[in-house]
Design a protein around this motif. Structure first.
Motif, mmCIF file in Angstrom:
data_model
loop_
_atom_site.group_PDB
_atom_site.id
_atom_site.type_symbol
_atom_site.label_atom_id
_atom_site.label_comp_id
_atom_site.label_asym_id
_atom_site.label_seq_id
_atom_site.Cartn_x
_atom_site.Cartn_y
_atom_site.Cartn_z
ATOM 1 N N ARG A 160 0.825 -1.205 0.000
ATOM 2 C CA ARG A 160 0.000 0.000 0.000
ATOM 3 C C ARG A 160 0.862 1.259 0.000
ATOM 4 N NH1 ARG A 160 -3.629 -3.358 2.962
ATOM 5 N NH2 ARG A 160 -2.531 -2.987 4.936
ATOM 6 N N ARG A 161 1.924 1.243 0.801
ATOM 7 C CA ARG A 161 2.823 2.409 0.821
ATOM 8 C C ARG A 161 3.521 2.579 -0.520
ATOM 9 N NH1 ARG A 161 4.342 0.552 6.097
ATOM 10 N NH2 ARG A 161 6.269 -0.268 5.201
ATOM 11 N N ALA A 162 3.961 1.462 -1.100
ATOM 12 C CA ALA A 162 4.656 1.514 -2.383
ATOM 13 C C ALA A 162 3.718 1.988 -3.490
ATOM 14 C CB ALA A 162 5.232 0.143 -2.727
ATOM 15 N N PHE A 163 2.459 1.538 -3.446
ATOM 16 C CA PHE A 163 1.475 1.965 -4.442
ATOM 17 C C PHE A 163 1.272 3.479 -4.388
ATOM 18 C CE2 PHE A 163 -2.795 2.754 -6.029
ATOM 19 C CZ PHE A 163 -2.849 1.960 -7.166
ATOM 20 N N LYS A 164 1.130 4.011 -3.179
ATOM 21 C CA LYS A 164 0.966 5.456 -3.011
ATOM 22 C C LYS A 164 2.224 6.206 -3.459
ATOM 23 C CE LYS A 164 -2.277 5.044 0.865
ATOM 24 N NZ LYS A 164 -2.464 5.269 2.318
ATOM 25 N N LYS A 214 14.238 4.496 -10.098
ATOM 26 C CA LYS A 214 14.116 4.042 -8.716
ATOM 27 C C LYS A 214 15.239 3.075 -8.332
ATOM 28 C CE LYS A 214 11.621 3.889 -4.896
ATOM 29 N NZ LYS A 214 11.476 5.042 -4.008
ATOM 30 N N SER A 215 15.882 2.449 -9.329
ATOM 31 C CA SER A 215 17.041 1.543 -9.115
ATOM 32 C C SER A 215 16.713 0.379 -8.176
ATOM 33 C CB SER A 215 18.237 2.335 -8.576
ATOM 34 O OG SER A 215 18.641 3.332 -9.484
ATOM 35 N N PHE A 216 15.601 -0.298 -8.466
ATOM 36 C CA PHE A 216 15.271 -1.494 -7.701
ATOM 37 C C PHE A 216 16.267 -2.604 -8.006
ATOM 38 C CE2 PHE A 216 10.912 0.330 -7.803
ATOM 39 C CZ PHE A 216 10.636 0.281 -6.444
ATOM 40 N N GLN A 217 16.485 -3.497 -7.044
ATOM 41 C CA GLN A 217 17.253 -4.706 -7.296
ATOM 42 C C GLN A 217 16.415 -5.653 -8.141
ATOM 43 O OE1 GLN A 217 18.470 -6.371 -3.556
ATOM 44 N NE2 GLN A 217 20.076 -4.862 -3.225
ATOM 45 N N HIS A 218 17.078 -6.544 -8.896
ATOM 46 C CA HIS A 218 16.372 -7.519 -9.712
ATOM 47 C C HIS A 218 15.703 -8.562 -8.815
ATOM 48 C CE1 HIS A 218 19.058 -6.670 -13.466
ATOM 49 N NE2 HIS A 218 18.254 -5.658 -13.155
ATOM 50 N N GLY A 219 14.713 -9.260 -9.377
ATOM 51 C CA GLY A 219 14.013 -10.277 -8.617
ATOM 52 C C GLY A 219 12.969 -9.683 -7.694
ATOM 53 N N TYR A 220 12.482 -10.507 -6.792
ATOM 54 C CA TYR A 220 11.415 -10.063 -5.896
ATOM 55 C C TYR A 220 11.930 -9.057 -4.876
ATOM 56 C CZ TYR A 220 7.924 -10.036 -2.224
ATOM 57 O OH TYR A 220 7.009 -9.636 -1.289
ATOM 58 N N VAL A 221 11.251 -7.927 -4.804
ATOM 59 C CA VAL A 221 11.512 -6.898 -3.798
ATOM 60 C C VAL A 221 10.154 -6.478 -3.245
ATOM 61 C CG1 VAL A 221 12.391 -4.583 -3.337
ATOM 62 C CG2 VAL A 221 13.599 -6.072 -4.942
ATOM 63 N N PRO A 222 9.945 -6.535 -1.932
ATOM 64 C CA PRO A 222 8.649 -6.141 -1.369
ATOM 65 C C PRO A 222 8.239 -4.737 -1.812
ATOM 66 C CG PRO A 222 10.004 -7.172 0.314
ATOM 67 C CD PRO A 222 10.886 -6.991 -0.888
ATOM 68 N N GLY A 223 7.030 -4.630 -2.337
ATOM 69 C CA GLY A 223 6.505 -3.336 -2.748
ATOM 70 C C GLY A 223 6.870 -2.912 -4.157
ATOM 71 N N LYS A 224 7.770 -3.610 -4.828
ATOM 72 C CA LYS A 224 8.222 -3.179 -6.147
ATOM 73 C C LYS A 224 7.100 -3.257 -7.183
ATOM 74 C CE LYS A 224 11.231 -5.710 -8.417
ATOM 75 N NZ LYS A 224 12.525 -6.255 -8.882
ATOM 76 N N GLU A 225 6.374 -4.356 -7.198
ATOM 77 C CA GLU A 225 5.281 -4.484 -8.156
ATOM 78 C C GLU A 225 4.180 -3.466 -7.853
ATOM 79 O OE1 GLU A 225 2.168 -7.786 -9.989
ATOM 80 O OE2 GLU A 225 3.454 -8.323 -8.293
ATOM 81 N N TRP A 239 2.450 -0.562 -10.203
ATOM 82 C CA TRP A 239 1.015 -0.421 -10.441
ATOM 83 C C TRP A 239 0.488 0.933 -10.001
ATOM 84 C CZ3 TRP A 239 -0.984 -2.988 -14.019
ATOM 85 C CH2 TRP A 239 -0.633 -4.319 -14.270
ATOM 86 N N GLY A 240 1.117 1.560 -9.033
ATOM 87 C CA GLY A 240 0.725 2.916 -8.670
ATOM 88 C C GLY A 240 0.908 3.867 -9.838
ATOM 89 N N MET A 241 2.036 3.754 -10.529
ATOM 90 C CA MET A 241 2.290 4.593 -11.702
ATOM 91 C C MET A 241 1.406 4.179 -12.876
ATOM 92 S SD MET A 241 6.423 5.200 -11.726
ATOM 93 C CE MET A 241 6.812 3.453 -11.975
ATOM 94 N N ALA A 242 1.318 2.862 -13.113
ATOM 95 C CA ALA A 242 0.571 2.371 -14.272
ATOM 96 C C ALA A 242 -0.913 2.691 -14.166
ATOM 97 C CB ALA A 242 0.774 0.858 -14.404
#
Length: 249
Positions: free
Chosen positions: A11-15, A126-137, A141-144
């Protein structure tokens, strides 16, 4: 992302994604309005224009094929033009693949549909690490979600209200100008500056090519220039380290 997995982090990442994308909303709204007006004033009927907006969701290719449809050119010409304009999304997909490769196919396809130029740019920044990162998806979706809703609302408004909007309003220019600060803010490294410069030069030189070939050519040139700049910068850094080590010994 199912409701059960929509955690507090999501929820925080989406916002956060919504906030990151919000400065571009007026530019996207302008482009959607322009595209909707153009479709409505072309040979397309209102239902056809609405269907194109919802299914295609790619402003550049939508605008590119309108003159071809008006000229009643063969379908293969229309499809080829749309494919050439959208070649850059193959590169965007390759850039997102390491981030979402763990997801099932249907979710990766969905991400591909909702991805866009500005979304990809801000996501990479945003320079996320590859693979699963909590909140990344959820961040994606917040932007999309903001992008898709803004585009569809403005595009549908342009389609339905085209007869009331003068052609000389200059909305396309307004949309372009509004996007410039976003692109400039993304130039964070020397290699990015080189890539953007080369892309601009190639786009100007190839502007008159058919099928909007200038766009994919500029993208490919930017990739090559950025990769070459990265390699030269890395070699220069290694040379400086080597010289410093040699002088200290």
């Amino acid at each position: 992302m199912s409701c059960a997995r929509f955690t507090e982090v999501d929820r925080r990442a989406f916002k956060e994604g919504l906030r990151a994308y919000s400065p571009t909303l007026m530019a996207i709204f302008s482009w959607g309005l322009v595209t909707g007006i153009a479709m409505s004033k072309s040979v397309m009927t209102v239902p056809q224009a609405l269907g194109m907006s919802l299914l295609v969701y790619a402003g550049s290719s939508q605008l590119a094929v309108l003159p071809l449809l008006a000229a009643k050119l063969p379908v293969w010409t229309v499809l080829l033009t749309a494919a050439m304009v959208n070649t850059r999304f193959v590169i965007f997909s390759a850039g997102l693949a390491p981030h979402f490769s763990y997801l099932p196919l249907w979710r990766r396809v969905l991400i591909g549909y909702f991805n866009g130029d500005v979304i990809f740019l801000l996501f990479q920044k945003k320079s996320f690490q590859h693979g699963y990162v909590p909140g990344k998806e959820a961040y994606f979706w917040g932007m999309a979600g903001a992008s898709w809703l803004s585009w569809q609302v403005s595009s549908v408004a342009g389609i339905l209200l085209a007869s009331l909007i003068p052609d000389n309003w200059g909305l396309a220019l307004a949309g372009t100008l509004a996007l410039i600060p976003i692109m400039v803010s993304a130039i964070a490294t020397r290699s990015t500056l080189v890539a953007v410069t080369i892309a601009g030069i190639v786009a100007l030189i190839a502007f008159d090519l058919p099928y909007r070939l200038a766009l994919p050519l500029a993208v490919l040139a930017a990739l090559a220039a950025g990769a070459a700049a990265d390699m030269l910068i890395e070699r220069a850094d290694l040379r400086r380290i080597h010289d410093r080590t040699g002088s200290s010994s």
